[in-house]
Write a protein that holds these residues in place. Structure first.
Motif, PDB file in Angstrom:
ATOM      1  N   ASP A   1       0.844  -1.186   0.000  1.00  0.00           N
ATOM      2  CA  ASP A   1       0.000   0.000   0.000  1.00  0.00           C
ATOM      3  C   ASP A   1       0.885   1.243   0.000  1.00  0.00           C
ATOM      4  O   ASP A   1       1.929   1.271   0.649  1.00  0.00           O
ATOM      5  N   GLY A   2       0.463   2.278  -0.723  1.00  0.00           N
ATOM      6  CA  GLY A   2       1.261   3.485  -0.822  1.00  0.00           C
ATOM      7  C   GLY A   2       1.449   4.194   0.508  1.00  0.00           C
ATOM      8  O   GLY A   2       2.543   4.659   0.829  1.00  0.00           O
ATOM      9  N   LEU A   3       0.394   4.285   1.294  1.00  0.00           N
ATOM     10  CA  LEU A   3       0.494   4.934   2.597  1.00  0.00           C
ATOM     11  C   LEU A   3       1.354   4.113   3.555  1.00  0.00           C
ATOM     12  O   LEU A   3       2.118   4.661   4.360  1.00  0.00           O
ATOM     13  N   GLU A   4       1.232   2.790   3.456  1.00  0.00           N
ATOM     14  CA  GLU A   4       2.069   1.909   4.274  1.00  0.00           C
ATOM     15  C   GLU A   4       3.538   2.117   3.912  1.00  0.00           C
ATOM     16  O   GLU A   4       4.404   2.190   4.790  1.00  0.00           O
ATOM     17  N   ALA A   5       3.813   2.239   2.610  1.00  0.00           N
ATOM     18  CA  ALA A   5       5.192   2.462   2.159  1.00  0.00           C
ATOM     19  C   ALA A   5       5.727   3.776   2.701  1.00  0.00           C
ATOM     20  O   ALA A   5       6.888   3.859   3.142  1.00  0.00           O
ATOM     21  N   GLN A   6       4.897   4.811   2.689  1.00  0.00           N
ATOM     22  CA  GLN A   6       5.309   6.116   3.208  1.00  0.00           C
ATOM     23  C   GLN A   6       5.701   5.999   4.687  1.00  0.00           C
ATOM     24  O   GLN A   6       6.699   6.590   5.125  1.00  0.00           O
ATOM     25  N   LYS A   7       4.930   5.242   5.453  1.00  0.00           N
ATOM     26  CA  LYS A   7       5.237   5.047   6.873  1.00  0.00           C
ATOM     27  C   LYS A   7       6.509   4.213   7.056  1.00  0.00           C
ATOM     28  O   LYS A   7       7.346   4.519   7.912  1.00  0.00           O
ATOM     29  N   LYS A   8       6.655   3.148   6.245  1.00  0.00           N
ATOM     30  CA  LYS A   8       7.806   2.258   6.370  1.00  0.00           C
ATOM     31  C   LYS A   8       9.119   2.999   6.102  1.00  0.00           C
ATOM     32  O   LYS A   8      10.161   2.681   6.680  1.00  0.00           O
ATOM     33  N   LEU A   9       9.078   3.996   5.224  1.00  0.00           N
ATOM     34  CA  LEU A   9      10.300   4.728   4.875  1.00  0.00           C
ATOM     35  C   LEU A   9      10.815   5.572   6.039  1.00  0.00           C
ATOM     36  O   LEU A   9      11.934   6.102   5.967  1.00  0.00           O
ATOM     37  N   LYS A  10      10.059   5.674   7.094  1.00  0.00           N
ATOM     38  CA  LYS A  10      10.520   6.372   8.296  1.00  0.00           C
ATOM     39  C   LYS A  10      11.293   5.434   9.215  1.00  0.00           C
ATOM     40  O   LYS A  10      11.888   5.884  10.203  1.00  0.00           O
ATOM     41  N   GLU A  11      11.264   4.129   8.906  1.00  0.00           N
ATOM     42  CA  GLU A  11      11.969   3.130   9.708  1.00  0.00           C
ATOM     43  C   GLU A  11      13.347   2.858   9.120  1.00  0.00           C
ATOM     44  O   GLU A  11      13.507   2.743   7.906  1.00  0.00           O
ATOM     45  N   ALA A  12      14.340   2.750   9.980  1.00  0.00           N
ATOM     46  CA  ALA A  12      15.732   2.585   9.537  1.00  0.00           C
ATOM     47  C   ALA A  12      15.911   1.369   8.639  1.00  0.00           C
ATOM     48  O   ALA A  12      16.623   1.428   7.625  1.00  0.00           O
ATOM     49  N   ASP A  13      15.265   0.250   8.998  1.00  0.00           N
ATOM     50  CA  ASP A  13      15.429  -0.976   8.213  1.00  0.00           C
ATOM     51  C   ASP A  13      15.002  -0.790   6.765  1.00  0.00           C
ATOM     52  O   ASP A  13      15.592  -1.362   5.851  1.00  0.00           O
ATOM     53  N   TYR A  14      13.974   0.001   6.540  1.00  0.00           N
ATOM     54  CA  TYR A  14      13.469   0.213   5.185  1.00  0.00           C
ATOM     55  C   TYR A  14      14.247   1.306   4.467  1.00  0.00           C
ATOM     56  O   TYR A  14      14.461   1.232   3.256  1.00  0.00           O
ATOM     57  N   ARG A  15      14.678   2.332   5.196  1.00  0.00           N
ATOM     58  CA  ARG A  15      15.462   3.407   4.576  1.00  0.00           C
ATOM     59  C   ARG A  15      16.800   2.910   4.061  1.00  0.00           C
ATOM     60  O   ARG A  15      17.397   3.515   3.174  1.00  0.00           O
ATOM     61  N   GLU A  16      17.287   1.792   4.598  1.00  0.00           N
ATOM     62  CA  GLU A  16      18.582   1.252   4.190  1.00  0.00           C
ATOM     63  C   GLU A  16      18.520   0.453   2.892  1.00  0.00           C
ATOM     64  O   GLU A  16      19.554   0.010   2.382  1.00  0.00           O
ATOM     65  N   ALA A  17      17.334   0.261   2.349  1.00  0.00           N
ATOM     66  CA  ALA A  17      17.205  -0.498   1.096  1.00  0.00           C
ATOM     67  C   ALA A  17      17.997   0.174  -0.020  1.00  0.00           C
ATOM     68  O   ALA A  17      18.093   1.403  -0.077  1.00  0.00           O
ATOM     69  N   ALA A  18      18.558  -0.641  -0.888  1.00  0.00           N
ATOM     70  CA  ALA A  18      19.392  -0.114  -1.970  1.00  0.00           C
ATOM     71  C   ALA A  18      18.572   0.413  -3.130  1.00  0.00           C
ATOM     72  O   ALA A  18      19.045   1.262  -3.899  1.00  0.00           O
ATOM     73  N   LEU A  19      17.313  -0.052  -3.254  1.00  0.00           N
ATOM     74  CA  LEU A  19      16.492   0.310  -4.401  1.00  0.00           C
ATOM     75  C   LEU A  19      15.044  -0.052  -4.123  1.00  0.00           C
ATOM     76  O   LEU A  19      14.769  -0.959  -3.326  1.00  0.00           O
TER      77      LEU A  19
ATOM     78  N   LEU B   1      -1.087   2.393  -6.966  1.00  0.00           N
ATOM     79  CA  LEU B   1      -1.150   1.824  -5.627  1.00  0.00           C
ATOM     80  C   LEU B   1      -2.331   2.413  -4.853  1.00  0.00           C
ATOM     81  O   LEU B   1      -2.695   3.572  -5.050  1.00  0.00           O
ATOM     82  N   PRO B   2      -2.920   1.650  -3.958  1.00  0.00           N
ATOM     83  CA  PRO B   2      -3.954   2.215  -3.086  1.00  0.00           C
ATOM     84  C   PRO B   2      -3.311   3.129  -2.040  1.00  0.00           C
ATOM     85  O   PRO B   2      -2.155   2.952  -1.668  1.00  0.00           O
ATOM     86  N   GLY B   3      -4.048   4.114  -1.594  1.00  0.00           N
ATOM     87  CA  GLY B   3      -3.573   4.999  -0.546  1.00  0.00           C
ATOM     88  C   GLY B   3      -2.754   6.165  -1.055  1.00  0.00           C
ATOM     89  O   GLY B   3      -3.096   7.329  -0.844  1.00  0.00           O
ATOM     90  N   ARG B   4      -1.664   5.863  -1.719  1.00  0.00           N
ATOM     91  CA  ARG B   4      -0.762   6.886  -2.267  1.00  0.00           C
ATOM     92  C   ARG B   4      -0.099   6.271  -3.487  1.00  0.00           C
ATOM     93  O   ARG B   4       0.582   5.250  -3.375  1.00  0.00           O
ATOM     94  N   ASP B   5      -0.307   6.872  -4.658  1.00  0.00           N
ATOM     95  CA  ASP B   5       0.194   6.223  -5.872  1.00  0.00           C
ATOM     96  C   ASP B   5       1.714   6.341  -5.992  1.00  0.00           C
ATOM     97  O   ASP B   5       2.370   7.090  -5.261  1.00  0.00           O
ATOM     98  N   GLY B   6       2.254   5.555  -6.923  1.00  0.00           N
ATOM     99  CA  GLY B   6       3.698   5.483  -7.070  1.00  0.00           C
ATOM    100  C   GLY B   6       4.354   6.793  -7.429  1.00  0.00           C
ATOM    101  O   GLY B   6       5.474   7.088  -6.977  1.00  0.00           O
ATOM    102  N   PHE B   7       3.691   7.609  -8.228  1.00  0.00           N
ATOM    103  CA  PHE B   7       4.250   8.910  -8.584  1.00  0.00           C
ATOM    104  C   PHE B   7       4.347   9.810  -7.349  1.00  0.00           C
ATOM    105  O   PHE B   7       5.338  10.517  -7.162  1.00  0.00           O
ATOM    106  N   ALA B   8       3.324   9.781  -6.516  1.00  0.00           N
ATOM    107  CA  ALA B   8       3.335  10.594  -5.303  1.00  0.00           C
ATOM    108  C   ALA B   8       4.397  10.112  -4.323  1.00  0.00           C
ATOM    109  O   ALA B   8       4.988  10.902  -3.577  1.00  0.00           O
ATOM    110  N   LEU B   9       4.662   8.805  -4.332  1.00  0.00           N
ATOM    111  CA  LEU B   9       5.666   8.234  -3.426  1.00  0.00           C
ATOM    112  C   LEU B   9       7.085   8.666  -3.775  1.00  0.00           C
ATOM    113  O   LEU B   9       7.988   8.568  -2.934  1.00  0.00           O
ATOM    114  N   MET B  10       7.294   9.131  -5.006  1.00  0.00           N
ATOM    115  CA  MET B  10       8.642   9.504  -5.427  1.00  0.00           C
ATOM    116  C   MET B  10       9.258  10.530  -4.478  1.00  0.00           C
ATOM    117  O   MET B  10      10.451  10.467  -4.154  1.00  0.00           O
TER     118      MET B  10
END
Length: 221
Positions: A32-50, A57-66
């Motif tokens: 989910d787009g909103l879930e992804a937005q929240k996850k990016l505040k967590e260190a484990d997810y921010r460390e992803a390479a790509l 996406l539901p909640g927040r589309d991929g373009f908005a997530l950029m």
């Protein structure tokens, strides 16, 4: 190396994650787009390479997530059914490294991931298969700590197979990728080089022959 898979279609997400894991990456699915937005505040997810990001996406589309992804300096490859030119231009102008239209071949996705990681300076420095370590910066190979001397084409063949472990390659594909489109020799050349790799690395049970196809480096451990 961790890769986010932001895709709401469970079947597609599971397929991508399975192949990423098979290729040696750590896949982190988000649906989910909103879930992804929240996850990016967590260190484990921010460390992803790509991040592999669906556009619709539901909640927040991929373009908005950029915006959120750029805030943590994470490269993006869009995966979407939106194949119109305007959407592609929008995605690339927004800062995506690449834009792939569904349906796509998993092997092509893995290659594009590797290229995106290289462009952004996040590519793997080393690939490990059992007791063999391939140092991509030094262009060296060791087995149980001992240096193994490989010819240039043997090394390139090993890097391709090990970097896409558990993926089957036809002899023709290996010729094209390693020897180049202009190569006019026979596919027997591939068999000879595979034989040398198996002998030098003790990979007789690791580099498998796929009947009527080609070869696959298997490492499920």
């Amino acid at each position: 190396m961790k890769i986010l898979v932001i895709e709401d279609d469970t079947a597609i997400s599971e397929l991508i994650c399975m192949n990423l894991e098979a290729a040696g990456y750590e896949a982190c699915p988000v649906y989910d787009g909103l879930e992804a937005q929240k996850k990016l505040k967590e260190a484990d997810y921010r460390e992803a390479a790509l991040a592999l990001v669906d556009v619709m996406l539901p909640g927040r589309d991929g373009f908005a997530l950029m915006e959120d992804l750029q805030r943590v300096s994470m490269p993006v490859i869009y995966l979407t059914a939106k194949d119109d030119v305007l959407s592609k231009v929008h995605g690339l102008k927004a800062g995506a490294e690449d834009y792939m239209v569904k349906p796509f071949e998993i092997l092509e996705l893995l290659v594009r991931i590797e290229k995106a990681l290289q462009r952004t300076g996040r590519s793997r420095d080393k690939i490990t298969v059992r007791d063999v370590v391939i140092d991509l910066k030094e262009h060296s190979v060791t087995k149980a700590g001992a240096r193994i001397n490989l010819k240039p084409l043997e090394y390139e063949l090993l890097v391709l197979l090990a970097g896409n472990r558990n993926m089957a390659f036809s002899r023709e594909e290996l010729l094209r990728r390693i020897w180049g489109l202009e190569y006019m020799g026979e596919t027997r050349t591939v068999d000879v080089h595979i034989g040398q790799l198996r002998k030098k690395l003790g990979f007789h049970e690791v580099i498998r022959t796929i009947s009527k196809t080609g070869y696959r480096l298997e490492d499920w451990e």
